[in-house]
Design a protein around this motif. Structure first.
Motif, PDB file in Angstrom:
ATOM      1  N   PHE A 139      10.127  29.369  44.788  1.00 24.81           N
ATOM      2  CA  PHE A 139       9.274  30.473  44.345  1.00 24.81           C
ATOM      3  C   PHE A 139      10.107  31.735  44.142  1.00 24.81           C
ATOM      4  CE2 PHE A 139       6.873  34.286  45.245  1.00 24.81           C
ATOM      5  CZ  PHE A 139       5.704  34.134  44.500  1.00 24.81           C
ATOM      6  N   THR A 140      10.934  32.075  45.128  1.00 21.77           N
ATOM      7  CA  THR A 140      11.751  33.283  45.032  1.00 21.77           C
ATOM      8  C   THR A 140      12.751  33.171  43.900  1.00 21.77           C
ATOM      9  OG1 THR A 140      11.560  33.489  47.434  1.00 21.77           O
ATOM     10  CG2 THR A 140      13.142  34.916  46.341  1.00 21.77           C
ATOM     11  N   GLY A 141      13.366  31.991  43.760  1.00 17.46           N
ATOM     12  CA  GLY A 141      14.303  31.781  42.658  1.00 17.46           C
ATOM     13  C   GLY A 141      13.629  31.958  41.310  1.00 17.46           C
ATOM     14  N   GLY A 142      12.403  31.457  41.183  1.00 15.16           N
ATOM     15  CA  GLY A 142      11.663  31.633  39.943  1.00 15.16           C
ATOM     16  C   GLY A 142      11.333  33.089  39.681  1.00 15.16           C
ATOM     17  N   LEU A 143      10.938  33.797  40.729  1.00 21.01           N
ATOM     18  CA  LEU A 143      10.559  35.200  40.586  1.00 21.01           C
ATOM     19  C   LEU A 143      11.753  36.081  40.214  1.00 21.01           C
ATOM     20  CD1 LEU A 143       8.127  37.154  40.923  1.00 21.01           C
ATOM     21  CD2 LEU A 143       8.863  37.475  43.293  1.00 21.01           C
ATOM     22  N   LEU A 144      12.931  35.747  40.739  1.00 23.82           N
ATOM     23  CA  LEU A 144      14.104  36.613  40.568  1.00 23.82           C
ATOM     24  C   LEU A 144      15.150  36.045  39.605  1.00 23.82           C
ATOM     25  CD1 LEU A 144      14.689  37.685  44.303  1.00 23.82           C
ATOM     26  CD2 LEU A 144      13.220  38.747  42.569  1.00 23.82           C
ATOM     27  N   HIS A 145      14.845  34.959  38.920  1.00 20.58           N
ATOM     28  CA  HIS A 145      15.895  34.277  38.150  1.00 20.58           C
ATOM     29  C   HIS A 145      16.523  35.156  37.078  1.00 20.58           C
ATOM     30  CE1 HIS A 145      12.525  33.677  35.359  1.00 20.58           C
ATOM     31  NE2 HIS A 145      13.393  33.320  34.428  1.00 20.58           N
ATOM     32  N   ASP A 146      15.763  36.070  36.499  1.00 23.94           N
ATOM     33  CA  ASP A 146      16.292  36.918  35.422  1.00 23.94           C
ATOM     34  C   ASP A 146      16.669  38.322  35.896  1.00 23.94           C
ATOM     35  OD1 ASP A 146      16.289  35.112  33.338  1.00 23.94           O
ATOM     36  OD2 ASP A 146      14.299  35.684  32.597  1.00 23.94           O
ATOM     37  N   ILE A 147      16.830  38.517  37.195  1.00 25.49           N
ATOM     38  CA  ILE A 147      17.077  39.859  37.727  1.00 25.49           C
ATOM     39  C   ILE A 147      18.340  40.485  37.122  1.00 25.49           C
ATOM     40  CG2 ILE A 147      18.504  39.216  39.729  1.00 25.49           C
ATOM     41  CD1 ILE A 147      15.520  41.642  39.808  1.00 25.49           C
ATOM     42  N   GLY A 148      19.259  39.656  36.655  1.00 27.85           N
ATOM     43  CA  GLY A 148      20.475  40.163  36.028  1.00 27.85           C
ATOM     44  C   GLY A 148      20.198  40.955  34.763  1.00 27.85           C
ATOM     45  N   LYS A 149      19.079  40.670  34.093  1.00 31.76           N
ATOM     46  CA  LYS A 149      18.729  41.440  32.898  1.00 31.76           C
ATOM     47  C   LYS A 149      18.486  42.904  33.255  1.00 31.76           C
ATOM     48  CE  LYS A 149      16.657  37.635  30.285  1.00 31.76           C
ATOM     49  NZ  LYS A 149      15.434  37.110  29.642  1.00 31.76           N
ATOM     50  N   LEU A 150      17.864  43.135  34.400  1.00 31.17           N
ATOM     51  CA  LEU A 150      17.633  44.512  34.830  1.00 31.17           C
ATOM     52  C   LEU A 150      18.950  45.191  35.184  1.00 31.17           C
ATOM     53  CD1 LEU A 150      14.410  44.357  37.053  1.00 31.17           C
ATOM     54  CD2 LEU A 150      14.635  44.875  34.624  1.00 31.17           C
ATOM     55  N   VAL A 151      19.867  44.443  35.779  1.00 28.53           N
ATOM     56  CA  VAL A 151      21.178  44.996  36.128  1.00 28.53           C
ATOM     57  C   VAL A 151      21.916  45.443  34.863  1.00 28.53           C
ATOM     58  CG1 VAL A 151      23.421  44.490  37.160  1.00 28.53           C
ATOM     59  CG2 VAL A 151      21.354  43.547  38.192  1.00 28.53           C
ATOM     60  N   LEU A 152      21.904  44.593  33.853  1.00 31.15           N
ATOM     61  CA  LEU A 152      22.611  44.918  32.618  1.00 31.15           C
ATOM     62  C   LEU A 152      21.938  46.065  31.874  1.00 31.15           C
ATOM     63  CD1 LEU A 152      23.471  41.310  31.408  1.00 31.15           C
ATOM     64  CD2 LEU A 152      24.963  42.955  32.537  1.00 31.15           C
ATOM     65  N   SER A 153      20.620  46.082  31.883  1.00 31.34           N
ATOM     66  CA  SER A 153      19.900  47.184  31.250  1.00 31.34           C
ATOM     67  C   SER A 153      20.187  48.499  31.961  1.00 31.34           C
ATOM     68  CB  SER A 153      18.395  46.894  31.278  1.00 31.34           C
ATOM     69  OG  SER A 153      17.657  47.953  30.712  1.00 31.34           O
ATOM     70  N   MET A 154      20.399  48.419  33.271  1.00 34.09           N
ATOM     71  CA  MET A 154      20.649  49.612  34.082  1.00 34.09           C
ATOM     72  C   MET A 154      22.056  50.156  33.862  1.00 34.09           C
ATOM     73  SD  MET A 154      20.870  49.831  38.242  1.00 34.09           S
ATOM     74  CE  MET A 154      19.605  48.572  38.369  1.00 34.09           C
ATOM     75  N   PHE A 155      23.062  49.294  33.936  1.00 34.01           N
ATOM     76  CA  PHE A 155      24.455  49.737  33.918  1.00 34.01           C
ATOM     77  C   PHE A 155      25.074  49.785  32.524  1.00 34.01           C
ATOM     78  CE2 PHE A 155      24.234  48.427  38.399  1.00 34.01           C
ATOM     79  CZ  PHE A 155      24.779  49.553  38.991  1.00 34.01           C
ATOM     80  N   PHE A 156      24.579  48.937  31.622  1.00 39.42           N
ATOM     81  CA  PHE A 156      25.193  48.812  30.308  1.00 39.42           C
ATOM     82  C   PHE A 156      24.114  48.870  29.220  1.00 39.42           C
ATOM     83  CE2 PHE A 156      27.558  46.421  33.481  1.00 39.42           C
ATOM     84  CZ  PHE A 156      28.779  47.078  33.442  1.00 39.42           C
ATOM     85  N   SER A 157      23.375  49.977  29.202  1.00 39.33           N
ATOM     86  CA  SER A 157      22.206  50.094  28.333  1.00 39.33           C
ATOM     87  C   SER A 157      22.547  49.880  26.857  1.00 39.33           C
ATOM     88  CB  SER A 157      21.549  51.459  28.513  1.00 39.33           C
ATOM     89  OG  SER A 157      21.017  51.588  29.809  1.00 39.33           O
ATOM     90  N   LYS A 158      23.621  50.522  26.373  1.00 39.38           N
ATOM     91  CA  LYS A 158      23.973  50.406  24.954  1.00 39.38           C
ATOM     92  C   LYS A 158      24.376  48.977  24.607  1.00 39.38           C
ATOM     93  CE  LYS A 158      25.374  55.220  24.250  1.00 39.38           C
ATOM     94  NZ  LYS A 158      26.490  56.135  23.856  1.00 39.38           N
ATOM     95  N   ASP A 159      25.178  48.366  25.474  1.00 41.02           N
ATOM     96  CA  ASP A 159      25.607  46.992  25.217  1.00 41.02           C
ATOM     97  C   ASP A 159      24.406  46.048  25.231  1.00 41.02           C
ATOM     98  OD1 ASP A 159      28.697  47.125  25.316  1.00 41.02           O
ATOM     99  OD2 ASP A 159      28.066  48.243  27.081  1.00 41.02           O
ATOM    100  N   TYR A 160      23.479  46.308  26.153  1.00 40.28           N
ATOM    101  CA  TYR A 160      22.347  45.397  26.253  1.00 40.28           C
ATOM    102  C   TYR A 160      21.343  45.637  25.132  1.00 40.28           C
ATOM    103  CZ  TYR A 160      19.999  41.662  28.619  1.00 40.28           C
ATOM    104  OH  TYR A 160      19.487  40.427  28.902  1.00 40.28           O
ATOM    105  N   ALA A 161      21.286  46.861  24.634  1.00 43.46           N
ATOM    106  CA  ALA A 161      20.453  47.129  23.465  1.00 43.46           C
ATOM    107  C   ALA A 161      20.943  46.300  22.270  1.00 43.46           C
ATOM    108  CB  ALA A 161      20.480  48.620  23.125  1.00 43.46           C
TER     109      ALA A 161
END
Length: 285
Positions: A139-161
């Motif tokens: 359940f936790t793995g399913g809930l958090l599996h894409d958490i890296g997308k938030l990390v990239l959006s946070m630290f590398f906004s232009k690259d992730y755009a």
């Protein structure tokens, strides 16, 4: 930008990284103890009003459909189970930590969490078919599996755009666009964040491998397959998530002894229960 530099940035940028509530670390420590009791877990969560109040909202939501009101954390543990309450508390803590840091890449945060909740829902169907799998970790793995997308959006906004633009224009999966433009994926970034937070490998490795089950160690391969397949089922059901998904890996299907018709049935079930994912999000917000 290369993967080594990005990993170093994510791991060492302590001032920029969101921190988890102390109660989450205490919960992780508590459940590692062989003699930990439901009472101890209940007392720990009850001392954090932010988590405990929303835990009760989730327990009483359509996500679980309990037949009677759940009024206390201890009662939630009795009704939902020790592992489920631990997983929910962890998910709520991460939600709190990450929603304050969205970046300006154009990332759709509501769509992200809807897909996360839907994927967590899909792990249930898989765990029902595969008794013996730790449903709390799934359940936790399913809930958090894409958490890296938030990390990239946070630290590398232009690259992730640029990644999101490529997904939209070229009709490719997010992971494929990330590999092409960044040289690594959000799954990698998610695992690095989990390591930074000192999550157990039983959780961080499935998050890191949910787009490629092959390289994952045998110890964590089955759980990784669960998260990988649940993610695909949720996409097939059309619940959240930008871009098209990647094909389900045959190795994952073999590990879980699944047939294509099994996936179709589970996707239909998850689609019918989309209101539960929406209810879950409403409760933790």
């Amino acid at each position: 930008m290369n993967a080594v530099e990005v990993k170093e940035t994510i791991i060492t940028s302590v001032s920029g990284l969101p921190t988890l509530p102390d109660v989450v670390h205490k919960i992780l420590s508590l459940v590692d103890e062989e003699n930990a009791t439901a009472g101890e877990l209940g007392d720990l969560i009850s001392h954090d009003p932010a988590i405990s109040s929303r835990l009760l909202k989730v327990a009483n939501s359509a996500y679980y459909g309990c037949m009677k009101d759940v009024a206390t954390v201890r009662q939630a543990i009795i009704v939902l189970g020790f592992e489920e309450v631990k997983s929910l508390s962890l998910g709520i803590g991460v939600f709190d930590a990450m929603t304050a840091f969205q970046g300006d890449s154009g990332f759709d945060i509501k769509d992200f969490w809807l897909h996360a909740a839907g994927t967590a829902l899909a792990t249930r169907s898989l765990c029902e078919k595969r008794p013996g799998i730790d449903s709390g970790v799934a359940f936790t793995g399913g809930l958090l599996h894409d958490i890296g997308k938030l990390v990239l959006s946070m630290f590398f906004s232009k690259d992730y755009a640029a990644v999101l633009k490529k997904v939209g224009e070229d009709a490719v999966s997010t992971a494929a666009a990330e590999r092409d433009l960044l040289g690594f994926t959000h799954a990698d970034a998610g695992m690095w964040l989990c390591d930074r937070w000192k999550f157990p490998a039983a959780l961080s490795r499935p998050i890191g491998g949910h787009h490629d089950v092959g390289p994952v160690s045998e110890e964590h391969k089955e759980m990784t397959a669960v998260v990988h397949v649940a993610d695909s089922i949720c996409r097939q059901a059309g619940i959240g998530g930008e871009g098209g998904g990647e094909p389900i890996q045959a190795a994952a299907l073999d590990l879980l002894a699944l047939l294509p018709e099994d996936l179709d049935a589970m996707a239909e079930q998850v689609q019918e229960e989309e209101h539960k994912a929406t209810s879950f999000l409403s409760a933790i917000e």
